[in-house]
Scaffold this active site. Structure first.
Site, short mmCIF file in Angstrom:
data_model
loop_
_atom_site.label_atom_id
_atom_site.label_comp_id
_atom_site.label_asym_id
_atom_site.label_seq_id
_atom_site.Cartn_x
_atom_site.Cartn_y
_atom_site.Cartn_z
N ARG A 135 48.28 49.81 95.23
CA ARG A 135 47.00 50.10 95.86
C ARG A 135 46.01 50.54 94.78
NH1 ARG A 135 51.17 52.44 98.85
NH2 ARG A 135 51.42 51.62 100.97
N LYS A 191 51.62 56.70 99.03
CA LYS A 191 51.22 57.50 100.18
C LYS A 191 52.26 58.56 100.49
CE LYS A 191 48.31 54.09 102.55
NZ LYS A 191 48.11 53.33 103.81
N HIS A 193 42.59 45.16 97.06
CA HIS A 193 43.59 44.97 98.12
C HIS A 193 43.92 43.50 98.30
CE1 HIS A 193 45.91 47.24 100.97
NE2 HIS A 193 45.64 46.38 101.94
N ARG A 205 46.50 42.69 95.83
CA ARG A 205 47.78 43.21 96.31
C ARG A 205 48.40 42.24 97.31
NH1 ARG A 205 50.65 48.06 97.60
NH2 ARG A 205 50.98 48.42 99.84
N HIS A 223 55.81 50.03 101.17
CA HIS A 223 55.66 50.17 102.61
C HIS A 223 56.88 50.87 103.20
CE1 HIS A 223 52.75 46.51 102.98
NE2 HIS A 223 52.14 47.61 102.59
N TYR A 260 63.16 50.03 108.01
CA TYR A 260 63.05 50.10 106.55
C TYR A 260 64.43 49.98 105.92
CZ TYR A 260 62.36 52.05 101.92
OH TYR A 260 62.33 52.25 100.57
#
Length: 358
Positions: free
Chosen positions: A196, A220, A304, A307, A330, A339
């Protein structure tokens, strides 16, 4: 109740009613401390809640009490947002923000029940993000690389076999040379790692592992991951760090309380702005916009978009979706997929097999 001035800009924190201001301040603190939300999320959620509070505040300053907010009030606010042309994706985010805020208020006793519990999200469209074709990406990267090579002061061989009369202009300044090398490295790293734009701006030189061609990324929620990068990015980084970064690097001002005010406090940032400090997100966006717009047949793109392009190209070349998920940082592939952790070794193997510039 709805505001008598629904089209007014959101109220600032000091314009809110005392009850609203207190609740908003506590909610923001909860996001930062308890939920470890990113700066971007905190900023957006705070603005979204202020938008609702503005809607629920009359022109005379009278605000609907938190305990009296009902589902109907929230729906009226959303209808007003829709009438004003707010994008569905933005409305979906605002719904998430209000759900979070109302849940917080219920948990802390500011509301007796959660009026947003039954607030439905709009269906998201299937519009895909803009991406470059692999050949277009190569054209953007090669153009930036040529610009960096033409201005690289460490380069000893000529960049052209014969001089071009049209190029008989003033040679680029050392600062211009440094900026060209920086921009080329930024483009290569964005595409090579799929990070990002905020993650790239936050990178330090110490995050690089040149021997293994890995970079540590803080994503994040302060989640750390290590991402591989290929030879083109490695070469661009080497040129930038050796020949470009020293030119832009400048001592940062020492804190007022520091007696050693003359000490050299150069920024640890990997990428620097023209004044020697850490580059910011807006500057990176401008670099990517300029670089993509400068190539014929390539649409102007955001970081983005690079990306998304990197991830798309990896999938096109056979990378497993769960490996791309780890590569991008993610937490889930989608709302219905679980995940799956991919080891660094498997991720590197997939990257070097699938990424066009590995």
């Amino acid at each position: 109740m709805s505001a008598s001035h629904p089209h007014a800009p959101p109220l600032t924190a000091d314009q809110l009613s005392p009850e609203y201001a207190d609740a908003l301040e506590a909610f923001v603190e909860d996001l930062r401390i308890q939920r470890n939300a990113s700066v971007h999320t905190v900023r957006n959620y705070s603005a979204d809640v202020r938008s609702l509070m503005t809607f629920l505040t009359e022109a005379d300053g009278h605000a609907l009490a938190l305990i009296d907010i009902e589902l109907g009030n929230l729906r009226q606010w959303l209808m007003d947002q829709s009438r004003r042309g707010v994008a569905p994706g933005t409305i979906a985010r605002r719904i998430a923000a209000i759900r979070s805020f109302c849940a917080f208020c219920t948990r802390t006793g500011r509301m007796e029940h959660n009026p947003a519990a039954r607030l439905a999200s709009p269906r998201k469209g299937s519009r895909l993000p803009a991406v470059l074709q692999q050949s277009q990406t190569a054209a953007v990267m090669n153009r930036a690389a040529r610009a960096g090579a033409d201005t690289d002061p460490t380069r000893t061989e000529p960049t052209r076999t014969e001089p071009d009369p049209a190029d008989a202009t003033t040679p680029p300044s050392p600062r211009d040379r440094a900026i060209a090398l920086r921009d080329a490295a930024i483009l290569e790293v964005l595409y090579a790692t799929g990070v990002r734009v905020s993650e790239l701006a936050a990178m330090d030189v110490s995050d690089l592992d040149p021997e293994r061609r890995l970079i540590t990324v803080l994503g994040k929620g302060d989640k750390e991951r290590r991402v591989p990068y290929g030879l083109p990015a490695a070469r661009a980084l080497e040129a930038w760090i050796a020949a470009g970064r020293p030119e832009l690097s400048a001592p940062a001002p020492a804190p007022a309380s520091d007696s050693a005010g003359s000490a050299d406090r150069r920024s640890p940032a990997l990428f620097l702005g023209v004044r020697g400090g850490r580059i910011n997100v807006r500057q990176v966006r401008e670099i990517v916009h300029r670089a993509t717009a400068a190539v014929d047949g390539v649409a102007e793109l955001s970081p983005h978009g690079l990306r998304h392009s990197a991830a798309t190209h990896m999938v096109e070349n056979g990378a497993d979706l769960r490996q791309v998920q780890e590569y991008l940082g993610h937490s889930t592939l989608s709302s219905t997929q679980i995940y799956t952790h991919v080891s660094l070794g498997r991720l590197s193997e997939s990257y070097y097999r699938a990424h066009p510039r590995a």
